[in-house]
Design an enzyme around this catalytic site. Structure first.
Site, PDB file in Angstrom:
ATOM      1  N   HIS A 145      11.819 -20.615  -3.950  1.00 29.78           N
ATOM      2  CA  HIS A 145      12.436 -19.539  -4.726  1.00 29.78           C
ATOM      3  C   HIS A 145      13.616 -20.081  -5.513  1.00 29.78           C
ATOM      4  O   HIS A 145      14.316 -20.986  -5.061  1.00 29.78           O
ATOM      5  CB  HIS A 145      12.878 -18.409  -3.790  1.00 29.78           C
ATOM      6  CG  HIS A 145      13.279 -17.172  -4.511  1.00 29.78           C
ATOM      7  ND1 HIS A 145      14.562 -16.975  -4.964  1.00 29.78           N
ATOM      8  CD2 HIS A 145      12.565 -16.076  -4.880  1.00 29.78           C
ATOM      9  CE1 HIS A 145      14.629 -15.802  -5.573  1.00 29.78           C
ATOM     10  NE2 HIS A 145      13.429 -15.242  -5.534  1.00 29.78           N
ATOM     11  N   GLU A 186       8.594 -17.546 -11.923  1.00 28.08           N
ATOM     12  CA  GLU A 186       9.842 -16.809 -12.067  1.00 28.08           C
ATOM     13  C   GLU A 186      10.765 -17.572 -13.009  1.00 28.08           C
ATOM     14  O   GLU A 186      11.449 -18.498 -12.596  1.00 28.08           O
ATOM     15  CB  GLU A 186      10.508 -16.542 -10.715  1.00 28.08           C
ATOM     16  CG  GLU A 186      10.665 -17.738  -9.803  1.00 28.08           C
ATOM     17  CD  GLU A 186      11.557 -17.448  -8.610  1.00 28.08           C
ATOM     18  OE1 GLU A 186      11.911 -16.292  -8.346  1.00 28.08           O
ATOM     19  OE2 GLU A 186      11.918 -18.421  -7.941  1.00 28.08           O
ATOM     20  N   GLY A 231      17.897 -11.339 -13.159  1.00 28.52           N
ATOM     21  CA  GLY A 231      19.223 -10.769 -12.997  1.00 28.52           C
ATOM     22  C   GLY A 231      20.169 -11.012 -14.157  1.00 28.52           C
ATOM     23  O   GLY A 231      21.373 -10.831 -14.023  1.00 28.52           O
ATOM     24  N   SER A 235      12.055 -10.361 -13.271  1.00 24.17           N
ATOM     25  CA  SER A 235      12.597  -9.043 -13.608  1.00 24.17           C
ATOM     26  C   SER A 235      11.522  -8.056 -14.046  1.00 24.17           C
ATOM     27  O   SER A 235      11.550  -7.519 -15.150  1.00 24.17           O
ATOM     28  CB  SER A 235      13.682  -9.158 -14.685  1.00 24.17           C
ATOM     29  OG  SER A 235      14.796  -9.863 -14.184  1.00 24.17           O
ATOM     30  N   GLY A 243      11.576  -8.118  -7.279  1.00 26.89           N
ATOM     31  CA  GLY A 243      12.883  -8.367  -6.677  1.00 26.89           C
ATOM     32  C   GLY A 243      13.676  -7.090  -6.569  1.00 26.89           C
ATOM     33  O   GLY A 243      13.339  -6.175  -5.809  1.00 26.89           O
ATOM     34  N   GLY A 244      14.739  -6.989  -7.355  1.00 30.81           N
ATOM     35  CA  GLY A 244      15.676  -5.879  -7.275  1.00 30.81           C
ATOM     36  C   GLY A 244      15.048  -4.513  -7.444  1.00 30.81           C
ATOM     37  O   GLY A 244      15.486  -3.542  -6.808  1.00 30.81           O
TER      38      GLY A 244
END
Length: 163
Positions: free
Chosen positions: A14, A86, A92, A125, A146-147
């Site tokens: 990651h 990624e 982010g 994202s 993710g988020g």
């Protein structure tokens, strides 16, 4: 330990591990060998930084990470690996890769692996606003969320876009 905790999947390479812990391709490779031996389903993350992208080093960096992860691993075992592209520059930061940019790198990875059946997820994202377009691409097989997974409404919208 992961198996004892009930895990079936493990993330390797990651971007945060690479960035903050100095994890390199040889460490990812060793972990991948262990994960495959243990019967875990590995998800290997690969991606370039903004500086690498701007220097037109995308292919060198991403395929270097893929090849480094697979060093010494037999093709029959390698087929069990899931991949997640990624782009570090799109995580982010508020900057999001276009579907075309993501598709280009996914196609490059698929061609390098010479495997139509390999699963390659996008992990840069993914949001409700871009999920449908990303998932409609030929070489994007899903998302490593993710988020947005921390918000039930956003996550549900991404899942709906994937159907």
């Amino acid at each position: 330990m992961l198996l004892a905790a009930g895990c079936s999947y493990v993330l390797l390479g990651h971007s945060e591990r690479r960035q903050f812990c100095g994890e390199d391709d040889s460490q990812v490779n060793r972990k991948l060998v262990c994960a495959l031996r243990a019967g875990l389903c590995p998800i290997v993350c690969v991606g370039e930084t903004l500086q690498e992208r701007e220097a037109s080093r995308i292919e060198e960096v991403v395929l270097g990470q893929v090849g480094g992860a697979l060093a010494g691993i037999e093709a029959s075992a390698a087929s069990a690996v899931l991949w997640a592209y990624e782009p570090v520059w799109a995580i982010g930061t508020g900057v999001t890769a276009t579907a075309a940019q993501a598709e280009e790198v996914h196609a490059m990875i698929r061609h390098f692996l010479d495997a139509d059946e390999v699963r390659i997820q996008y992990g840069g994202s993914v949001k409700p606003e871009n999920a449908a377009e990303l998932f409609a691409q030929d070489n994007i097989d899903g998302g490593l969320i993710g988020g947005a997974a921390l918000d039930a409404g956003q996550f549900a919208a991404i899942v709906k876009a994937a159907l």
